[in-house]
Design an enzyme around this catalytic site. Structure first.
Site, PDB file in Angstrom:
ATOM      1  N   GLN A  17       0.781  -1.246   0.000  1.00 48.13           N
ATOM      2  CA  GLN A  17       0.000   0.000   0.000  1.00 48.13           C
ATOM      3  C   GLN A  17       0.812   1.294   0.000  1.00 48.13           C
ATOM      4  O   GLN A  17       0.476   2.250  -0.724  1.00 48.13           O
ATOM      5  CB  GLN A  17      -0.942   0.020   1.221  1.00 48.13           C
ATOM      6  CG  GLN A  17      -1.857   1.228   1.232  1.00 48.13           C
ATOM      7  CD  GLN A  17      -2.780   1.332   2.429  1.00 48.13           C
ATOM      8  OE1 GLN A  17      -3.352   2.375   2.668  1.00 48.13           O
ATOM      9  NE2 GLN A  17      -2.954   0.274   3.180  1.00 48.13           N
ATOM     10  N   GLU A 139       1.372  -1.229   8.163  1.00 46.72           N
ATOM     11  CA  GLU A 139       0.570  -0.103   8.656  1.00 46.72           C
ATOM     12  C   GLU A 139       0.506   0.033  10.180  1.00 46.72           C
ATOM     13  O   GLU A 139       0.893   1.047  10.758  1.00 46.72           O
ATOM     14  CB  GLU A 139      -0.852  -0.256   8.089  1.00 46.72           C
ATOM     15  CG  GLU A 139      -1.896   0.694   8.654  1.00 46.72           C
ATOM     16  CD  GLU A 139      -1.681   2.133   8.233  1.00 46.72           C
ATOM     17  OE1 GLU A 139      -1.437   2.363   7.042  1.00 46.72           O
ATOM     18  OE2 GLU A 139      -1.778   3.023   9.090  1.00 46.72           O
ATOM     19  N   ASP A 168       0.643   3.771   5.967  1.00 48.62           N
ATOM     20  CA  ASP A 168       0.907   3.423   4.569  1.00 48.62           C
ATOM     21  C   ASP A 168       0.603   4.592   3.631  1.00 48.62           C
ATOM     22  O   ASP A 168       1.491   5.167   3.013  1.00 48.62           O
ATOM     23  CB  ASP A 168       0.042   2.224   4.159  1.00 48.62           C
ATOM     24  CG  ASP A 168       0.644   0.911   4.636  1.00 48.62           C
ATOM     25  OD1 ASP A 168       1.855   0.862   4.891  1.00 48.62           O
ATOM     26  OD2 ASP A 168      -0.104  -0.070   4.747  1.00 48.62           O
ATOM     27  N   GLY A 247      -7.690  20.331  19.669  1.00 46.95           N
ATOM     28  CA  GLY A 247      -7.309  21.710  19.383  1.00 46.95           C
ATOM     29  C   GLY A 247      -7.871  22.620  20.458  1.00 46.95           C
ATOM     30  O   GLY A 247      -8.280  22.177  21.536  1.00 46.95           O
ATOM     31  N   GLY A 248      -7.904  23.896  20.182  1.00 50.40           N
ATOM     32  CA  GLY A 248      -8.408  24.847  21.158  1.00 50.40           C
ATOM     33  C   GLY A 248      -9.924  24.963  21.145  1.00 50.40           C
ATOM     34  O   GLY A 248     -10.490  25.771  21.880  1.00 50.40           O
TER      35      GLY A 248
HETATM   36  N1  COA Z   1      12.179  -9.771  -9.378  1.00 53.13           N
HETATM   37  C1  COA Z   1      12.913 -10.500  -8.522  1.00 53.13           C
HETATM   38  N2  COA Z   1      12.847 -10.370  -7.191  1.00 53.13           N
HETATM   39  C2  COA Z   1      11.993  -9.439  -6.721  1.00 53.13           C
HETATM   40  C3  COA Z   1      11.192  -8.634  -7.546  1.00 53.13           C
HETATM   41  C4  COA Z   1      11.316  -8.825  -8.953  1.00 53.13           C
HETATM   42  N3  COA Z   1      10.612  -8.119  -9.816  1.00 53.13           N
HETATM   43  N4  COA Z   1      10.442  -7.827  -6.790  1.00 53.13           N
HETATM   44  C5  COA Z   1      10.748  -8.121  -5.498  1.00 53.13           C
HETATM   45  N5  COA Z   1      11.689  -9.082  -5.460  1.00 53.13           N
HETATM   46  C6  COA Z   1      12.307  -9.684  -4.286  1.00 53.13           C
HETATM   47  C7  COA Z   1      13.077  -8.685  -3.468  1.00 53.13           C
HETATM   48  O1  COA Z   1      14.300  -8.416  -4.076  1.00 53.13           O
HETATM   49  C8  COA Z   1      13.192  -9.415  -2.142  1.00 53.13           C
HETATM   50  O2  COA Z   1      14.227 -10.362  -2.230  1.00 53.13           O
HETATM   51  P1  COA Z   1      15.344 -10.590  -1.090  1.00 53.13           P
HETATM   52  O3  COA Z   1      14.582 -10.726   0.185  1.00 53.13           O
HETATM   53  O4  COA Z   1      16.001 -11.852  -1.520  1.00 53.13           O
HETATM   54  O5  COA Z   1      16.231  -9.431  -1.077  1.00 53.13           O
HETATM   55  C9  COA Z   1      11.883 -10.208  -2.086  1.00 53.13           C
HETATM   56  O6  COA Z   1      11.315 -10.112  -3.393  1.00 53.13           O
HETATM   57  C10 COA Z   1      10.859  -9.805  -1.079  1.00 53.13           C
HETATM   58  O7  COA Z   1      10.778  -8.418  -0.929  1.00 53.13           O
HETATM   59  P2  COA Z   1      10.272  -7.823   0.462  1.00 53.13           P
HETATM   60  O8  COA Z   1      10.200  -6.359   0.335  1.00 53.13           O
HETATM   61  O9  COA Z   1      11.131  -8.360   1.564  1.00 53.13           O
HETATM   62  O10 COA Z   1       8.789  -8.415   0.572  1.00 53.13           O
HETATM   63  P3  COA Z   1       8.040  -9.058   1.830  1.00 53.13           P
HETATM   64  O11 COA Z   1       6.718  -9.485   1.322  1.00 53.13           O
HETATM   65  O12 COA Z   1       8.844 -10.107   2.513  1.00 53.13           O
HETATM   66  O13 COA Z   1       7.868  -7.833   2.867  1.00 53.13           O
HETATM   67  C11 COA Z   1       7.095  -5.650   3.520  1.00 53.13           C
HETATM   68  C12 COA Z   1       6.831  -6.911   2.662  1.00 53.13           C
HETATM   69  C13 COA Z   1       6.027  -4.636   3.163  1.00 53.13           C
HETATM   70  C14 COA Z   1       6.989  -6.019   5.012  1.00 53.13           C
HETATM   71  C15 COA Z   1       8.503  -5.102   3.213  1.00 53.13           C
HETATM   72  O14 COA Z   1       8.622  -4.923   1.824  1.00 53.13           O
HETATM   73  C16 COA Z   1       8.806  -3.797   3.938  1.00 53.13           C
HETATM   74  O15 COA Z   1       9.088  -3.758   5.131  1.00 53.13           O
HETATM   75  N6  COA Z   1       8.788  -2.681   3.177  1.00 53.13           N
HETATM   76  C17 COA Z   1       9.141  -1.373   3.678  1.00 53.13           C
HETATM   77  C18 COA Z   1       8.056  -0.788   4.538  1.00 53.13           C
HETATM   78  C19 COA Z   1       6.734  -0.707   3.840  1.00 53.13           C
HETATM   79  O16 COA Z   1       6.581  -0.111   2.798  1.00 53.13           O
HETATM   80  N7  COA Z   1       5.719  -1.269   4.510  1.00 53.13           N
HETATM   81  C20 COA Z   1       4.350  -1.049   4.158  1.00 53.13           C
HETATM   82  C21 COA Z   1       3.835  -1.893   3.112  1.00 53.13           C
HETATM   83  S1  COA Z   1       2.194  -1.359   2.778  1.00 53.13           S
END
Ligand code: COA
Length: 415
Positions: A17, A139, A168, A247-248
């Site tokens: 998001q 979030e 988010d 607020g106030g």
């Molecule tokens: N091709 C190949 N690999 C890809 C890719 C693509 N097109 N797109 C994503 N990936 C890989 C990434 O490189 C990553 O690999 P790695 O762990 O080996 O380095 C993997 O996919 C997973 O990415 P990640 O961001 O860790 O996803 P997740 O589902 O495990 O975590 C979140 C999701 C949201 C918790 C995490 O992305 C995060 O903390 N983001 C920052 C904060 C944020 O925006 N949070 C709110 C989300 S609404």
């Protein structure tokens, strides 16, 4: 009519998001947003909270309007080559991967600068540098760590998260401003730069009035506009203030006619000082206009909750819409508690394009929220979200890939 961000090309590596909120806004303003997703799966939200089997969820469709979708495995060598080309041809890369993921993919800030020194690289992470920098964040984690949850809810209950997605979508908004600011600076410098927003920081920015109150509390020991005053106790941290206005201008949520059966038959009522006389007349308490216990804002502070109790005796005799009509005639600030059902049906929101009906090839018609930021010289049309990989061939051809090269990428499982 041209659009404000015509000609800006965004390499959109966002998912879930926070990041998609940001790139959707840029797309509404006219940027060409190319969303890069993994073949086969795509953004995880395509499959989350589905209401129709095998159809992109509303979660996805409502956060990814006006974008193009390209499938690309950026961990394979041939995928990295395509990404190199995309980086050279885009103005902005936006990502909200877990900390370090872009580096692990081989695309460090230094590498991106080598490829395209004009590129703005914009990132959302859960936390900034510090003890939690490596944490994955969603979030509600941000709402809790940013100060929102500890200050939301009622004093006698646990911390509460809010339905507004301040962690988010709130962070996505901050990032969008950072990006256009960096693009503006680039006009003069010719250089890109890194833009980072931590979700904790964005939530705290939205909760800054509570940090204000923390300091007031430390200095004076009480906050007279909080419902705890004068009978309850204040501790050493800002307490939850229920529905106090913060607020106030003291306010509270009051029952309206029908509250027994309708969970949203309520109105937010503000006892703004300049209209105190009008409030007293409307609720039939004219004596309060001159009574020294009620006549001034300071005199009212210790008895706010009982004042709201008396006003509620009046609001309970009116529907929230009747109360709105009556109170607004006297400029008394108030707001009906609108359900999502009521908002979806609200004609004025449809007319301004804030609530929009969109046609989708596999879902049919659905409602969404359009661009809430209105520019007079850059109209936002809301176009449906892309299907997974819908624009892969189109984008690769724009990058001068031949049909044979595209077929080879597909055969290797890169796209
Ligand atoms: N091709 C190949 N690999 C890809 C890719 C693509 N097109 N797109 C994503 N990936 C890989 C990434 O490189 C990553 O690999 P790695 O762990 O080996 O380095 C993997 O996919 C997973 O990415 P990640 O961001 O860790 O996803 P997740 O589902 O495990 O975590 C979140 C999701 C949201 C918790 C995490 O992305 C995060 O903390 N983001 C920052 C904060 C944020 O925006 N949070 C709110 C989300 S609404």
């Amino acid at each position: 009519m041209s659009k404000a961000l015509d000609g800006v090309r965004i390499l959109d590596f966002t998912h879930v998001q926070s990041g998609p909120t940001c790139t959707q806004l840029l797309a509404w303003f006219g940027a060409d947003v190319i969303k890069v997703e993994r073949a086969g799966e795509g953004d995880a939200t395509r499959g989350q909270l589905r209401d129709i089997p095998d159809v992109d969820s509303l979660y996805f469709t409502m956060l990814n309007h006006n974008k193009r979708s390209v499938t690309l495995n950026t961990k394979k060598p041939m995928g990295k080559e395509v990404l190199n080309t995309l980086i050279k041809q885009c103005d902005v890369l936006v990502e909200n991967f877990a900390p370090g993921a872009l580096d692990r993919m081989g695309f460090t800030w230094e590498r991106i600068q080598e490829l395209n020194p004009r590129m703005v690289v914009a990132s959302i992470k859960g936390f900034g540098p510090g003890p939690y920098a490596d944490c994955k964040v969603y979030e509600n984690v941000a709402q809790c760590a940013g100060g929102s949850a500890s200050t939301t809810g009622f004093d006698d209950g646990p911390p509460v998260v809010t339905g507004a997605q301040i962690g988010d979508s709130g962070t996505g908004l901050h990032l969008a401003l950072g990006i256009v600011t960096a693009l503006y600076q680039r006009v003069g410098t010719g250089r890109g730069q890194r833009v980072t927003v931590a979700m904790q920081d964005a939530v705290l920015n939205l909760c800054r009035v509570k940090l204000r109150d923390q300091q007031r509390l430390e200095r004076t020991g009480v906050m007279k506009e909080y419902p705890q005053y004068p009978d309850g106790k204040f501790g050493d941290a800002v307490p939850r203030a229920g529905n106090a206005s913060g607020g106030g201008q003291p306010g509270w949520i009051l029952k309206c006619k029908g509250w027994e059966n309708d969970p949203n038959a309520y109105i937010y009522f503000i006892t703004q000082a300049p209209v105190w006389g009008a409030i007293c007349k409307v609720i039939g308490k004219e004596e309060w206009i001159t009574d020294p216990d009620y006549a001034t804002p300071v005199a009212r502070l210790p008895r706010l909750m009982s004042i709201f109790g008396t006003i509620e005796e009046w609001t309970k005799t009116k529907t929230k819409f009747e109360a709105m009509d009556i109170l607004n005639k006297f400029d008394i600030p108030c707001g009906p508690i609108l359900s999502m059902k009521e908002i979806a049906a609200e004609e004025s929101l449809r007319q301004t394009g804030t609530v929009v009906e969109v046609e989708h090839p596999t879902r049919g018609k659905y409602l969404t929220v359009g661009n809430p930021i209105k520019l007079s010289d850059s109209v936002s049309e809301v176009k449906r979200s892309p299907l997974l990989g819908e624009h892969t061939n189109e984008v690769l051809r724009q990058l001068n890939y031949s049909d044979d090269q595209i077929a080879a990428l597909r055969a290797e499982g890169v796209i």
